[in-house]
Design an enzyme around this catalytic site. Structure first.
Site, PDB file in Angstrom:
ATOM      1  N   ARG A 115       0.881  -1.180   0.000  1.00 54.59           N
ATOM      2  CA  ARG A 115       0.000   0.000   0.000  1.00 54.59           C
ATOM      3  C   ARG A 115       0.911   1.220   0.000  1.00 54.59           C
ATOM      4  NH1 ARG A 115      -5.339   1.371   3.519  1.00 54.59           N
ATOM      5  NH2 ARG A 115      -6.114  -0.043   1.910  1.00 54.59           N
ATOM      6  N   HIS A 127      -7.368   0.656  -6.455  1.00 53.05           N
ATOM      7  CA  HIS A 127      -7.574  -0.198  -5.267  1.00 53.05           C
ATOM      8  C   HIS A 127      -8.204  -1.512  -5.747  1.00 53.05           C
ATOM      9  CE1 HIS A 127      -7.812  -1.330  -1.228  1.00 53.05           C
ATOM     10  NE2 HIS A 127      -8.742  -0.511  -0.759  1.00 53.05           N
ATOM     11  N   GLN A 129      -9.997  -4.217  -3.427  1.00 46.28           N
ATOM     12  CA  GLN A 129     -11.299  -3.786  -2.941  1.00 46.28           C
ATOM     13  C   GLN A 129     -12.384  -4.060  -3.986  1.00 46.28           C
ATOM     14  OE1 GLN A 129     -12.073  -2.208   0.230  1.00 46.28           O
ATOM     15  NE2 GLN A 129     -14.066  -2.918  -0.506  1.00 46.28           N
ATOM     16  N   ASP A 183     -17.375   6.769  -1.683  1.00 46.59           N
ATOM     17  CA  ASP A 183     -16.151   6.641  -0.887  1.00 46.59           C
ATOM     18  C   ASP A 183     -15.933   8.000  -0.217  1.00 46.59           C
ATOM     19  OD1 ASP A 183     -13.670   5.811   0.100  1.00 46.59           O
ATOM     20  OD2 ASP A 183     -12.652   5.906  -1.834  1.00 46.59           O
ATOM     21  N   CYS A 211     -16.321   1.212   0.467  1.00 46.47           N
ATOM     22  CA  CYS A 211     -15.153   0.387   0.819  1.00 46.47           C
ATOM     23  C   CYS A 211     -14.761   0.529   2.284  1.00 46.47           C
ATOM     24  CB  CYS A 211     -13.977   0.727  -0.097  1.00 46.47           C
ATOM     25  SG  CYS A 211     -13.359   2.412   0.071  1.00 46.47           S
ATOM     26  N   ARG A 223     -13.290  -9.023   1.609  1.00 43.11           N
ATOM     27  CA  ARG A 223     -11.867  -8.765   1.358  1.00 43.11           C
ATOM     28  C   ARG A 223     -11.054 -10.015   1.719  1.00 43.11           C
ATOM     29  NH1 ARG A 223      -9.887  -3.545   1.366  1.00 43.11           N
ATOM     30  NH2 ARG A 223      -7.927  -4.551   0.787  1.00 43.11           N
TER      31      ARG A 223
HETATM   32  N1  NVA Z   1     -10.107   6.361  -1.510  1.00 43.23           N
HETATM   33  C1  NVA Z   1      -9.737   6.005  -0.149  1.00 43.23           C
HETATM   34  C2  NVA Z   1      -9.911   4.544   0.071  1.00 43.23           C
HETATM   35  C3  NVA Z   1      -9.567   4.067   1.456  1.00 43.23           C
HETATM   36  C4  NVA Z   1      -9.686   2.577   1.616  1.00 43.23           C
HETATM   37  C5  NVA Z   1      -8.293   6.408   0.087  1.00 43.23           C
HETATM   38  O1  NVA Z   1      -7.470   6.239  -0.809  1.00 43.23           O
HETATM   39  O2  NVA Z   1      -7.996   6.919   1.171  1.00 43.23           O
HETATM   40  N1   CP Z   2     -11.210  -0.406   2.406  1.00 45.67           N
HETATM   41  C1   CP Z   2      -9.956  -0.458   2.849  1.00 45.67           C
HETATM   42  O1   CP Z   2      -9.008  -0.686   2.077  1.00 45.67           O
HETATM   43  O2   CP Z   2      -9.819  -0.247   4.178  1.00 45.67           O
HETATM   44  P1   CP Z   2      -8.481  -0.009   4.994  1.00 45.67           P
HETATM   45  O3   CP Z   2      -7.953   1.351   4.600  1.00 45.67           O
HETATM   46  O4   CP Z   2      -8.894  -0.062   6.433  1.00 45.67           O
HETATM   47  O5   CP Z   2      -7.484  -1.071   4.642  1.00 45.67           O
END
Ligand code: NVA
Ligand code: CP
Length: 306
Positions: free
Chosen positions: A106, A133, A136, A220, A260, A288
């Site tokens: 990540r 992502h 997800q 989101d 998500c 997930r």
């Molecule tokens: N779009 C959000 C998703 C978090 C799981 C982010 O990137 O923070």
């Molecule tokens: N939806 C998701 O990826 O959640 P986290 O940021 O908690 O991993």
């Protein structure tokens, strides 16, 4: 699986038949898990997870999933590794991939993930970047299939930011043959260099029109990780893009709602929608675990499974 190491860096990395395989295996793996059946095809395999941003679901689902399949997990972050002291990502990839069997990352830029994968001896999975992502969306589509059957030919409404989730939905619409309706506030529109408006993508100025007759309505956070400095201005710009009961009313009568997570009730979604009977967010979060077990199984064992 044909030739070489496979990675899952974006949704488009898998063709339709591979995605269908992963969904079918997710079903089998989930059912076995619910029956407490012993299934440990990844005994002696090790997953390294590299986090440069915060996480709850991604960390727990990958970590629990790997242990449940018989393997082990190593968790590192920027702050507690040499990544935080500017060791090049290429060198980090060369070293980690000599010691483990599969890696999840990540991070911020997709390009950084790609540089890691280019120097890795083992499969690399995208656990979220600024651009995509994909794990997800595997879970989201698997959840849709569980609730409503095939997603092909259906309509998904994306309401809110043109972010990593939106672009991944767009790749999925092209791969799996469903329609994506998108509505974003002015100033936060899709980058046309990254997509083509066509049969699988329709853009709407009015979010209610995007939601009209949709089988799935999803959104989101208004401010993704890495964009926190813009939070105040985004709150004002996105105020009319909340998924609320009126918006769900415009969708199909049996439409489902997904997010998500983490969610902000009263911002991108009203509490009555996310906590209401059309919401599938808890199944979506649980899935997930199951889809990523199927993904790791596919990347490590191909179709050589029981
Ligand atoms: N779009 C959000 C998703 C978090 C799981 C982010 O990137 O923070
Ligand atoms: N939806 C998701 O990826 O959640 P986290 O940021 O908690 O991993």
């Amino acid at each position: 699986m044909a030739g070489g190491i496979r990675h899952f860096l974006q949704f488009a990395d898998f063709d339709r038949s591979e995605l269908e395989w992963v969904f079918d295996r997710s079903r089998i793996i989930k059912d076995r898990f619910k029956r407490y059946e012993f299934y440990q095809p990844l005994a002696d395999r090790t997953l390294a997870m590299v986090f440069e941003k915060a996480s709850t679901r991604t960390r727990v689902s990958f970590e629990a999933g790997m242990y449940q399949m018989g393997g082990s997990v190593i968790h590192i972050t920027t702050g507690d590794s040499q990544l935080g002291r500017a060791e090049p990502i290429e060198d980090t990839a060369r070293v980690i991939s000599r010691m483990v069997d599969i890696v999840m990352i990540r991070t911020y830029e997709q390009a950084k993930l790609e540089r890691f994968a280019d120097h890795s001896r083992v499969p690399v999975m995208n656990g979220l970047t600024n651009e995509y992502h994909p794990c997800q969306i595997l879970a989201d589509i698997f959840t849709f299939i569980e609730h409503r059957g095939s997603i092909a030919g259906r309509t998904v409404a994306w309401i809110g930011d043109a972010n990593n989730m939106a672009y991944t939905w767009l790749q999925a619409a092209h791969k799996l043959g469903f329609q994506l309706n998108i509505s974003t506030p002015p100033g936060y529109v899709l980058d046309t260099a990254r997509c083509t408006i066509g049969p699988h993508l329709r853009v709407f100025a009015d979010p209610i029109e995007a939601a009209r007759d949709a089988h799935l309505v999803t959104t989101d956070v208004w401010t993704s990780m890495g964009y926190e400095a813009e939070n105040e201005i985004r709150m004002k710009a996105f105020a009319d893009w909340q998924v609320d009961a009126e918006m769900m009313q415009a969708a199909q009568h049996d439409a489902i709602f997904m997010h998500c997570l983490p969610a902000h009730r009263g911002e991108e979604v009203s509490a009555d929608v996310i906590d209401g009977n059309q919401s599938a967010v808890w199944d979506e979060a649980e899935n997930r675990l199951h889809v990523q077990k199927a993904l790791m199984e596919y990347l490590l064992l191909g179709k050589n499974v029981s």
